[in-house]
Design a protein around this motif. Structure first.
Motif, short mmCIF file in Angstrom:
data_model
loop_
_atom_site.label_atom_id
_atom_site.label_comp_id
_atom_site.label_asym_id
_atom_site.label_seq_id
_atom_site.Cartn_x
_atom_site.Cartn_y
_atom_site.Cartn_z
N VAL A 23 -3.16 -23.13 51.40
CA VAL A 23 -4.04 -22.20 51.24
C VAL A 23 -5.13 -22.48 52.57
O VAL A 23 -5.67 -21.54 52.97
CB VAL A 23 -4.97 -22.47 50.13
N ASN A 24 -5.29 -23.91 52.88
CA ASN A 24 -5.88 -24.15 54.17
C ASN A 24 -5.48 -23.40 55.38
O ASN A 24 -5.92 -23.08 56.15
CB ASN A 24 -6.20 -25.47 54.36
N LYS A 25 -4.15 -23.60 55.54
CA LYS A 25 -3.53 -23.05 56.75
C LYS A 25 -3.58 -21.52 56.73
O LYS A 25 -3.85 -20.85 57.70
CB LYS A 25 -1.81 -23.49 56.62
N ILE A 26 -3.39 -20.85 55.77
CA ILE A 26 -3.57 -19.43 55.36
C ILE A 26 -5.13 -18.99 55.76
O ILE A 26 -5.15 -17.90 56.69
CB ILE A 26 -3.23 -18.86 54.14
N GLN A 27 -6.09 -19.79 55.28
CA GLN A 27 -7.55 -19.65 55.53
C GLN A 27 -7.79 -19.82 57.08
O GLN A 27 -8.36 -19.24 57.96
CB GLN A 27 -8.49 -20.50 54.73
N MET A 28 -7.17 -20.71 57.66
CA MET A 28 -7.53 -21.33 59.05
C MET A 28 -6.84 -20.10 60.18
O MET A 28 -7.35 -19.66 60.91
CB MET A 28 -6.71 -22.48 59.52
N ALA A 29 -5.60 -19.45 59.63
CA ALA A 29 -4.91 -18.54 60.17
C ALA A 29 -5.82 -17.42 60.39
O ALA A 29 -5.86 -16.52 61.40
CB ALA A 29 -3.45 -18.32 60.03
N GLY A 30 -6.40 -16.89 59.20
CA GLY A 30 -7.22 -15.79 59.19
C GLY A 30 -8.60 -16.07 60.04
O GLY A 30 -8.79 -14.88 60.56
N ARG A 31 -8.97 -17.08 60.05
CA ARG A 31 -10.21 -17.47 60.55
C ARG A 31 -9.83 -17.21 62.35
O ARG A 31 -10.67 -16.86 63.28
CB ARG A 31 -10.78 -18.69 60.67
N ASN A 32 -8.66 -17.79 62.71
CA ASN A 32 -8.40 -17.62 64.11
C ASN A 32 -8.11 -16.20 64.51
O ASN A 32 -8.43 -15.95 65.64
CB ASN A 32 -6.91 -18.56 64.28
N ARG A 33 -7.43 -15.51 63.49
CA ARG A 33 -7.29 -14.09 63.94
C ARG A 33 -8.62 -13.34 63.99
O ARG A 33 -8.85 -12.46 64.91
CB ARG A 33 -6.38 -13.37 62.80
N GLU A 34 -9.56 -13.46 63.19
CA GLU A 34 -10.94 -12.80 63.04
C GLU A 34 -11.65 -13.30 64.56
O GLU A 34 -12.05 -12.55 65.32
CB GLU A 34 -11.80 -13.51 61.90
N MET A 35 -11.30 -14.55 64.97
CA MET A 35 -11.90 -15.09 66.19
C MET A 35 -11.26 -14.34 67.37
O MET A 35 -11.90 -13.82 68.32
CB MET A 35 -11.76 -16.53 66.21
N GLN A 36 -9.96 -14.19 67.26
CA GLN A 36 -9.10 -13.46 68.39
C GLN A 36 -9.79 -12.08 68.36
O GLN A 36 -9.82 -11.53 69.48
CB GLN A 36 -7.75 -13.64 68.26
N THR A 37 -9.73 -11.36 67.51
CA THR A 37 -10.48 -10.18 67.33
C THR A 37 -11.73 -10.02 67.93
O THR A 37 -11.86 -9.01 68.71
CB THR A 37 -10.18 -9.39 65.89
N TYR A 38 -12.46 -10.73 67.51
CA TYR A 38 -13.89 -10.51 67.88
C TYR A 38 -13.97 -10.78 69.51
O TYR A 38 -14.64 -10.00 70.07
CB TYR A 38 -14.56 -11.85 67.27
N LEU A 39 -13.34 -11.88 70.02
CA LEU A 39 -13.02 -11.88 71.48
C LEU A 39 -12.57 -10.92 72.48
O LEU A 39 -13.00 -10.48 73.23
CB LEU A 39 -12.55 -13.48 71.82
N MET A 40 -11.63 -10.43 71.74
CA MET A 40 -10.90 -9.22 72.26
C MET A 40 -11.97 -8.13 72.27
O MET A 40 -12.18 -7.30 73.22
CB MET A 40 -9.65 -8.84 71.56
N SER A 41 -12.63 -7.87 71.33
CA SER A 41 -13.73 -6.80 71.22
C SER A 41 -14.74 -7.02 72.15
O SER A 41 -15.38 -6.13 72.99
CB SER A 41 -14.27 -6.50 70.11
N LEU A 42 -15.24 -8.30 72.50
CA LEU A 42 -16.11 -8.81 73.57
C LEU A 42 -15.52 -8.47 74.88
O LEU A 42 -16.34 -8.01 75.69
CB LEU A 42 -16.63 -10.00 73.47
N ASP A 43 -14.49 -8.67 75.10
CA ASP A 43 -13.64 -8.56 76.44
C ASP A 43 -13.84 -7.21 76.56
O ASP A 43 -13.89 -6.77 77.83
CB ASP A 43 -12.38 -9.26 76.42
N GLU A 44 -13.42 -6.33 75.77
CA GLU A 44 -13.42 -4.79 76.06
C GLU A 44 -14.78 -4.12 76.09
O GLU A 44 -14.89 -3.47 77.17
CB GLU A 44 -12.89 -4.29 74.84
N ILE A 45 -15.70 -4.77 75.58
CA ILE A 45 -17.10 -4.15 75.87
C ILE A 45 -17.41 -4.63 77.53
O ILE A 45 -18.09 -3.72 77.99
CB ILE A 45 -18.10 -5.21 74.89
N ASP A 46 -16.99 -5.82 77.87
CA ASP A 46 -17.32 -6.21 79.12
C ASP A 46 -16.59 -5.47 80.28
O ASP A 46 -17.05 -5.06 81.34
CB ASP A 46 -16.95 -7.64 79.48
N LEU A 47 -15.41 -5.03 79.95
CA LEU A 47 -14.47 -4.38 80.75
C LEU A 47 -14.90 -2.89 80.96
O LEU A 47 -14.56 -2.08 81.77
CB LEU A 47 -12.89 -4.52 80.25
#
Length: 115
Positions: A23-47
């Protein structure tokens, strides 16, 4: 305690830990995915700055400069007002000094009340 009860306790703990770990691995993977999505959206705004972002930034900078200029102008006005008030105080001080020479023994009513 018998050896069978100890082994069943270990087994149940391992099963629980294994389940929690999964369960912890699944939750951590979900958090990592959310963080990646957030960072990608920030990069897109900057670009992809659009005209509205630049216009908003320009208006913000213009507002800061205008506020600074207005504050400088107010300081200048208050300084001039202070100079005028100081001159008026000095003029009244001269008038009081002249009046005290005309009638040296006379004390004004407001002076007596303030003492």
């Amino acid at each position: 305690m018998s050896s069978s009860s100890i082994s069943s306790e270990k087994l149940s703990r391992e099963q629980l830990l294994g389940c929690d770990d999964g369960v912890n691995k699944i939750q951590m993977a979900g958090r990592n995915r959310e963080m990646q999505t957030y960072l990608m959206s920030l990069d897109e705004i900057d670009l992809h700055d659009d005209a509205q972002d630049k216009l908003f930034t320009q208006y913000t900078i213009n507002t800061v400069y205008a506020s600074y200029s207005a504050a400088q102008h107010r300081v200048r006005q208050y300084t001039l007002l202070l100079e005028l008030l100081r001159r008026e105080v000095d003029e009244w001080a001269l008038k009081v000094e002249k009046a005290s020479h005309i009638m040296p023994d006379y004390k004004p009513v407001w002076l007596l009340q303030s003492q």
